[in-house]
Design an enzyme around this catalytic site. Structure first.
Site, PDB file in Angstrom:
ATOM      1  N   GLU A 131      -8.351  -9.656   0.217  1.00 43.44           N
ATOM      2  CA  GLU A 131      -7.435  -8.527   0.071  1.00 43.44           C
ATOM      3  C   GLU A 131      -6.998  -8.420  -1.393  1.00 43.44           C
ATOM      4  O   GLU A 131      -6.790  -9.430  -2.066  1.00 43.44           O
ATOM      5  CB  GLU A 131      -6.225  -8.768   0.982  1.00 43.44           C
ATOM      6  N   CYS A 181      -5.458  -9.399   6.615  1.00 40.51           N
ATOM      7  CA  CYS A 181      -4.275 -10.248   6.433  1.00 40.51           C
ATOM      8  C   CYS A 181      -3.324 -10.296   7.638  1.00 40.51           C
ATOM      9  O   CYS A 181      -3.586 -10.977   8.616  1.00 40.51           O
ATOM     10  CB  CYS A 181      -3.531  -9.805   5.171  1.00 40.51           C
ATOM     11  N   LYS A 193      -5.675  -1.030   6.937  1.00 38.09           N
ATOM     12  CA  LYS A 193      -4.855  -2.066   7.577  1.00 38.09           C
ATOM     13  C   LYS A 193      -3.828  -1.433   8.521  1.00 38.09           C
ATOM     14  O   LYS A 193      -3.081  -0.533   8.135  1.00 38.09           O
ATOM     15  CB  LYS A 193      -4.155  -2.886   6.492  1.00 38.09           C
TER      16      LYS A 193
END
Length: 278
Positions: free
Chosen positions: A45, A158, A117
């Site tokens: 990321e 993440c 995300k």
């Protein structure tokens, strides 16, 4: 190797606010992974720019069509003849907010898939630091499974790692490899990173590839590192430390089929009611 076997590489980096320097480190990492036989290389990321300040991230974000990093990463995939998972780029999104977008690039440089995300990291760390990702970023609303010549890859980023329902949907949608590029904070990483990744692997009978950022970043941000490649039984095949590093491991999709045949829990979901008693 057979048609269902390949080598994956995870590049661990310490990105900062110098985009050119970050990209140079990315190039070195991808070349190193390719030299070790990797056919798929995964970046973490925010591999090309990372700052603790949301204002700094916004000031350095571009529209997708004008982002300077993506064309260079596409050229890198072409030059090295690898599939390249771009962990994420911060791009201008809707309503004045950013999107945290991951890409899968083919060896011809084509964008095979992109994923925004979904889950926003809104948390208070034990040192009192408050992070409100949702104030700067617009969440995605679409889970993505991308096809490669060897495997279907479920994309995530993440904080998504804390939401098992996402990975369940990806695995039930055909994903055999689950990608978790991350910039996990050092404080939460020491507590949860390894356990979360192993759980996602075991629950879904899938490989996990988790490239990570590491070290100190502008604005006082610290990330944990410990990039990992994990097999469908939760066994760690390769793990980085807390400094920049490249790890590689073989992926044998026969292990996915075997794990899922022995414990076919992906087909055992039941609808149930929640009752409150007492």
């Amino acid at each position: 190797m057979s048609a269902d076997q390949f080598i994956v590489g995870c590049v661990q980096l310490c990105p900062g606010e110098d985009r050119d320097a970050n990209l140079a480190r990315v190039v070195d990492g991808v070349r190193s992974a390719k030299d070790q036989g990797a056919a798929l290389v995964a970046l973490p990321e925010y591999a090309t720019f990372l700052h603790a300040s949301g204002a700094a991230m916004r000031a350095n974000a571009d529209e997708e069509a004008s982002d300077p990093s993506l064309p260079k990463l596409q050229k890198l995939a072409i030059d090295q003849k690898v599939w390249l998972l771009v962990g994420s780029l911060a791009l201008n999104g809707p309503e004045g907010r950013l999107v945290n977008r991951s890409y899968l690039l083919s060896p011809s440089g084509d964008v095979v898939a992109s994923y925004d995300k979904i889950h926003m990291f809104d948390a208070t760390l034990k040192n009192g630091r408050v992070i409100r990702e949702s104030s700067a970023y617009a969440p995605g609303g679409r889970a993505v499974v991308a096809r490669t010549p060897w495997a279907c890859i479920g994309m995530s980023v993440c904080y998504d790692a804390r939401f098992p329902q996402l990975y369940r949907a990806l695995a039930q949608g055909g994903a055999e490899v689950l990608a978790v590029p991350a910039a996990f904070t050092r404080q939460t990483g020491t507590l949860h990173w390894k356990a979360l990744l192993q759980a996602r692997a075991i629950e879904n009978g899938a490989f996990i590839i988790a490239p990570a950022t590491c070290g100190e970043h502008p604005g006082g941000h610290q990330t944990y590192g410990h990039a990992m490649i994990i097999d469908p039984n939760g066994q760690i095949l390769a793990e980085a430390g807390e400094a920049s590093e490249v790890i590689c491991a073989p992926i044998d999709l026969g292990q996915v089929a075997l794990a899922r045949s022995r414990i076919p829990s992906l087909s055992h979901d039941r609808i149930f009611e929640l009752a409150h008693a007492g």
